[in-house]
Design a protein around this motif. Sequence first.
Motif, PDB file in Angstrom:
ATOM      1  N   LYS A 140     -79.880  -6.988  53.375  1.00  0.00           N
ATOM      2  CA  LYS A 140     -80.459  -6.120  54.223  1.00  0.00           C
ATOM      3  C   LYS A 140     -79.491  -4.932  54.032  1.00  0.00           C
ATOM      4  N   THR A 159     -81.131  -1.053  52.719  1.00  0.00           N
ATOM      5  CA  THR A 159     -80.956   0.253  53.663  1.00  0.00           C
ATOM      6  C   THR A 159     -80.162   1.129  52.820  1.00  0.00           C
ATOM      7  N   ARG A 216     -82.554   2.475  50.255  1.00  0.00           N
ATOM      8  CA  ARG A 216     -83.772   3.480  50.710  1.00  0.00           C
ATOM      9  C   ARG A 216     -83.144   4.806  51.153  1.00  0.00           C
ATOM     10  N   SER A 217     -82.131   4.709  51.841  1.00  0.00           N
ATOM     11  CA  SER A 217     -81.273   5.805  52.314  1.00  0.00           C
ATOM     12  C   SER A 217     -80.702   6.930  51.265  1.00  0.00           C
ATOM     13  N   ASP A 240     -88.112  -3.653  54.683  1.00  0.00           N
ATOM     14  CA  ASP A 240     -87.720  -4.795  55.287  1.00  0.00           C
ATOM     15  C   ASP A 240     -88.517  -6.183  54.758  1.00  0.00           C
TER      16      ASP A 240
END
Length: 377
Positions: free
Chosen positions: A231, A235, A238-239, A343
């Motif tokens: 995860k 994150t 994507r960020s 997610d």
Amino acid sequence: MHLAQLHDGEPVEFITSNVRNRHGSWLLKREVDIRSVMMNTDCFTSHGISGFDQIIENFDGLLIPTEADLPEHTAYRSFMTPAFAPRRIAEMDEVIRKRVRQVIARVGPRGGCEFMAEAAYYMAIAPWCEIMGLDYSEADRWIRFPVGILQYNDDRAELMAEMIEAARGLYRELKGSDREGLLAAFVNTPFDGEVPSEASAIGFIVFMLIAGVDTVGATLGFAMRQMAMDKVLRTRLRSHPADVAPFVEEVLRRYPVVATNRYVKKDVKVGSVTMKAGDNVILPMSMANSDPAANACPMAFDVERGRTRTMTFGAGMHMCIGSRVARALLQIAVEEWLLAIPDFEIPDDAPLVARVGDVIALTALPLSYPITSAATV
């Protein structure tokens, strides 16, 4: 971790009758040996490495360009290069994204999917259709051949024969036509004064299908598996979209899916072993990339690894001409999936099984995700 354990044994081993060669093969494990064999065209040949002639009765064609040696290979490579040039790949960005988004739009609202069967290969075939000049609406027809054949099921020979007949039909359809795409161009382009024979054209079509669809789809499966298990990584990607490119490079290093091979042309010594003319030699890119002498801590997945010594796309004159296409598709697929479905995870009770052989791949990758997270598709 099995790859790491293999490196603890002898660097060159002989394995008896196998899926690659019924007479047995030498298996190379060290990156330096694998690279040296791929570079040594004086002592090693690519003729017949597909093994089709051992499975399909009366098959007399070569898979072009992978089974072509010098000087024929040079002519084929020069012909193909413009279709895989950086400018051409950049021009396909929009259509690749469109196809990837279509796949996501189909599976996203379900709250889960079997990624390999429902998404991976439908994404991977998008640039292939564009380059080859085939209609994406026929994706189902072409995907089933390489994926099914490389499963090594009992019906493999029948499926290979069916693929060859499909390629034969396509050749006859394209011969003399003014259709766009690399396949039509190959069929109608003179090499050394003569257009390719039917057998050569079939070999070209078949190899383009296997190399352009199954390998990229298999790699995409491992990329999705890596993200599904982490995860924090999801994150981060994507960020920070700039990290997607190094992520793709680490996927390519850590999960090289191809194992190719060569035949010995004349007696030659590799390491401490003398190989005889006619011997078969297996060259697994997974062993090369996991060699600790080539990459430190090779089994660790590290997006910040930086420069690596990788053989994912091979080496020498047969180095994969489609490497830019693979990188482009993988990066676009990761970007678009994370935008739509940030997610996702692998269900706890889902068994993950991989096939081995010419192309390593997950045979299934079940994913689950909140339906609401797919609403932006």
